[in-house]
Structures are given as C-alpha cells and as structure tokens.
Design a protein around this motif. Structure first.
Motif, short mmCIF file in Angstrom:
data_model
loop_
_atom_site.label_atom_id
_atom_site.label_comp_id
_atom_site.label_asym_id
_atom_site.label_seq_id
_atom_site.Cartn_x
_atom_site.Cartn_y
_atom_site.Cartn_z
N GLU A 1 0.86 -1.17 0.00
CA GLU A 1 0.00 0.00 0.00
C GLU A 1 0.90 1.22 0.00
O GLU A 1 1.71 1.40 0.90
N ILE A 2 0.76 2.06 -1.03
CA ILE A 2 1.64 3.22 -1.16
C ILE A 2 0.82 4.49 -1.29
O ILE A 2 -0.30 4.47 -1.78
N SER A 3 1.39 5.58 -0.86
CA SER A 3 0.71 6.86 -0.89
C SER A 3 0.85 7.52 -2.26
O SER A 3 1.66 7.10 -3.10
N LYS A 4 0.10 8.56 -2.48
CA LYS A 4 0.16 9.33 -3.71
C LYS A 4 1.56 9.93 -3.90
O LYS A 4 2.17 10.40 -2.95
N GLY A 5 2.05 9.88 -5.14
CA GLY A 5 3.32 10.51 -5.47
C GLY A 5 4.56 9.71 -5.14
O GLY A 5 5.67 10.23 -5.19
N VAL A 6 4.40 8.43 -4.85
CA VAL A 6 5.54 7.58 -4.51
C VAL A 6 6.07 6.89 -5.77
O VAL A 6 5.30 6.35 -6.57
N CYS B 1 16.74 -4.64 -16.76
CA CYS B 1 16.44 -3.33 -16.20
C CYS B 1 15.07 -2.84 -16.66
O CYS B 1 14.61 -3.19 -17.74
N TYR B 2 14.43 -2.02 -15.82
CA TYR B 2 13.16 -1.42 -16.20
C TYR B 2 13.37 -0.40 -17.33
O TYR B 2 14.36 0.34 -17.33
N ALA B 3 12.43 -0.37 -18.26
CA ALA B 3 12.54 0.53 -19.41
C ALA B 3 11.85 1.87 -19.17
O ALA B 3 11.91 2.76 -20.02
N TYR B 4 11.21 2.03 -18.03
CA TYR B 4 10.48 3.26 -17.74
C TYR B 4 10.38 3.42 -16.23
O TYR B 4 10.71 2.51 -15.46
N SER B 5 9.91 4.59 -15.80
CA SER B 5 9.66 4.85 -14.39
C SER B 5 8.16 4.82 -14.13
O SER B 5 7.36 5.03 -15.05
N ALA B 6 7.78 4.57 -12.89
CA ALA B 6 6.37 4.52 -12.51
C ALA B 6 6.16 5.20 -11.17
O ALA B 6 6.97 5.04 -10.25
N GLU B 7 5.06 5.96 -11.09
CA GLU B 7 4.75 6.71 -9.86
C GLU B 7 3.25 6.63 -9.60
O GLU B 7 2.44 6.69 -10.53
N SER B 8 2.88 6.52 -8.34
CA SER B 8 1.46 6.44 -7.98
C SER B 8 0.79 7.80 -8.16
O SER B 8 1.33 8.83 -7.76
N LEU B 9 -0.38 7.80 -8.77
CA LEU B 9 -1.16 9.03 -8.96
C LEU B 9 -2.04 9.34 -7.76
O LEU B 9 -2.52 10.47 -7.61
N GLU B 10 -2.28 8.35 -6.94
CA GLU B 10 -3.13 8.47 -5.76
C GLU B 10 -2.74 7.34 -4.82
O GLU B 10 -1.85 6.55 -5.13
N ASP B 11 -3.37 7.25 -3.67
CA ASP B 11 -3.12 6.11 -2.80
C ASP B 11 -3.42 4.84 -3.58
O ASP B 11 -4.51 4.68 -4.15
N THR B 12 -2.46 3.93 -3.62
CA THR B 12 -2.52 2.79 -4.54
C THR B 12 -2.13 1.50 -3.83
O THR B 12 -1.28 1.50 -2.94
N LYS B 13 -2.76 0.41 -4.25
CA LYS B 13 -2.42 -0.91 -3.74
C LYS B 13 -1.85 -1.76 -4.87
O LYS B 13 -2.36 -1.72 -5.99
N LEU B 14 -0.82 -2.51 -4.55
CA LEU B 14 -0.14 -3.34 -5.54
C LEU B 14 0.06 -4.74 -5.00
O LEU B 14 0.20 -4.94 -3.79
N CYS B 15 0.06 -5.70 -5.91
CA CYS B 15 0.48 -7.06 -5.58
C CYS B 15 1.86 -7.23 -6.23
O CYS B 15 2.00 -7.08 -7.45
N ARG B 16 2.87 -7.50 -5.42
CA ARG B 16 4.25 -7.57 -5.93
C ARG B 16 4.73 -9.02 -6.03
O ARG B 16 4.49 -9.82 -5.14
#
Length: 246
Positions: A51-56, A106-121
């Motif tokens: 669970e990550i906050s916005k802008g992470v 390696c990752y080909a791009y960057s990713a950032e949360s637009l809002e509070d977001t949940k992920l399965c890793r």
C-alpha cells in the motif's frame, strides 16, 4: 526444478487465510484470472501486498527489474525522462493492469502512484519459475503483454495524426472503455492525473488540455463535478469529435 505435480503436492487446495489473493476484488481483470485454487495458492505464495501513498516512485528507469506488480487499487503513471530533462508520459495504469515487464534486466520506464494505490508484488525470478509449470498463467501474461502492444499502437496514432481536440476526446474515451461495465461504457470516470500529465501523454501543453476540457464542458459534452472525476454527458458527440466527425 520441481515438477508441477511435486509443487502442487506441497500446498492445500484453497488459498490460505490472509493470502494476498483472498479478498482481491479485481481477479477477473488481473494476472491471476482463470487460475484454479491450487494454482492461485502457488501464486499467492510468491506475492506480497503493498500500500503506497500518492506521489511515490514505484520503479525507476534503468533500475534492476527484480519485481513485477499487479495494480489492485488506485492508479499509476508511466514515464520516461529524456536526456535534457524533459518527461514523456507513456501510459496510465488502473486496477487489473500489470507493471514492470522488462525485456532485459532493467526497467525501461519509471512509474509513480497518482493516488493512494495498492499493488500485488511478485519476485521476477520466482514468477519466471512458476510460469514454467503453470501454462495458464503464462498465457495470461502473454495476453496482457499483447494488450500493451495494442495500446502502444493506439498511442502512436494519437500522437501522430490527431488534432488537439481529437486527442483529448480520444483519451477520455479510452478511460471510459477501460472502465467499461457489463452494461456498457462507463460515463462517470476517474481522472486522477493532472492536466500536465495528460498534456505530456498527448503531446500537448497543459494550457491546451485545460482549454479543450473547458470547451467540451461548455458544449455540454462533459461535466467535471469534482476534482478527480469526470462525467461524459454526450457520449456519441464525444465519439464523433474523437474520430474527427465534428
């Protein structure tokens, strides 16, 4: 490497209590779609919930691609940085979308949360091992990759051939289609990204995006009841504008 039967014999027939998959409400759209209970348990054993906050920042371009992610709630923006510091937005992800697929280490791009977001890793190494013994899972992942290629082709058309108004209308329609319900296109859609993010994605200035949205509102084609939400009030007119039929 253990065979599928050997792996299956070590697990129970149902997802364990407190499994990340136990209360997932987007399984029909996610990587685990159509997996059996046994297969789902094996997948849950190599996953963890975040669970990550916005802008992470979730991943950075050129970092080692050690993990893959499934978005289960919220939204994420994808972007690449040019050598001169400019940013090119390459996409937006929503619940059910997959994140972190890399063709090399390696990752080909960057990713950032637009809002509070949940992920399965998922650990990339463990997931690759699991794909060898779960063909349904491998097929599902291939389908998701194919969908990414289709979206990339649509983006090329959007950037190369359409006017500013057509780009914005097409973008709004794409959000509606992605949120499509069983009864048809969704007219009330989430708009968590800012005008500058939309501009970077469409190759437009922030001012042009804002002006176009304002004009669409004046034409009674859309309404913006609250910050972060948008309502399509005349779907057919929006479709016509997106296709250059105005």
């Amino acid at each position: 490497m253990r065979s599928r039967s050997q792996v299956a014999s070590t697990v129970a027939s149902h997802a364990p209590v407190n499994s990340p998959c136990e209360k997932c409400n987007i399984s029909a759209m996610s990587l685990c779609h159509a997996l059996s209970c046994d297969d789902l348990q094996q997948l849950s054993e190599i996953s963890s919930s975040l669970e990550i906050s916005k802008g992470v920042t979730i991943i950075n371009e050129q970092d080692p691609a050690n993990y893959l992610f499934n978005v289960t709630a919220g939204s994420v923006k994808l972007y690449k940085l040019l050598p001169d510091g400019r940013r090119q937005m390459t996409g937006f992800l929503f619940p059910g979308d997959f994140l972190g697929i890399a063709m090399n280490d390696c990752y080909a791009y960057s990713a950032e949360s637009l809002e509070d977001t949940k992920l399965c890793r998922f650990s990339r190494a463990k997931l690759e091992e699991l794909l060898k013994i779960l063909p349904h899972l491998e097929n599902r992942l291939l389908n998701m990759v194919s969908n990414e290629l289709v979206l990339a082709q649509d983006q090329m058309l959007l950037l190369g051939r359409k006017t500013a108004k057509e780009k914005v209308c097409s973008f709004l329609l794409s959000l509606s289609k992605r949120a499509k319900s069983e009864t048809g296109p969704v007219t009330k859609i989430s708009l968590p990204m800012g005008r500058s993010d939309i501009g970077d994605y469409l190759g437009l200035t922030t001012e042009t995006v804002s002006r176009t949205l304002t004009n669409l509102k004046k034409m009674n084609i859309i309404a913006i009841p609250t910050n972060g939400m948008l309502e399509i009030t005349n779907l057919q007119e929006l479709i016509d504008l997106a296709e250059g039929l105005d």
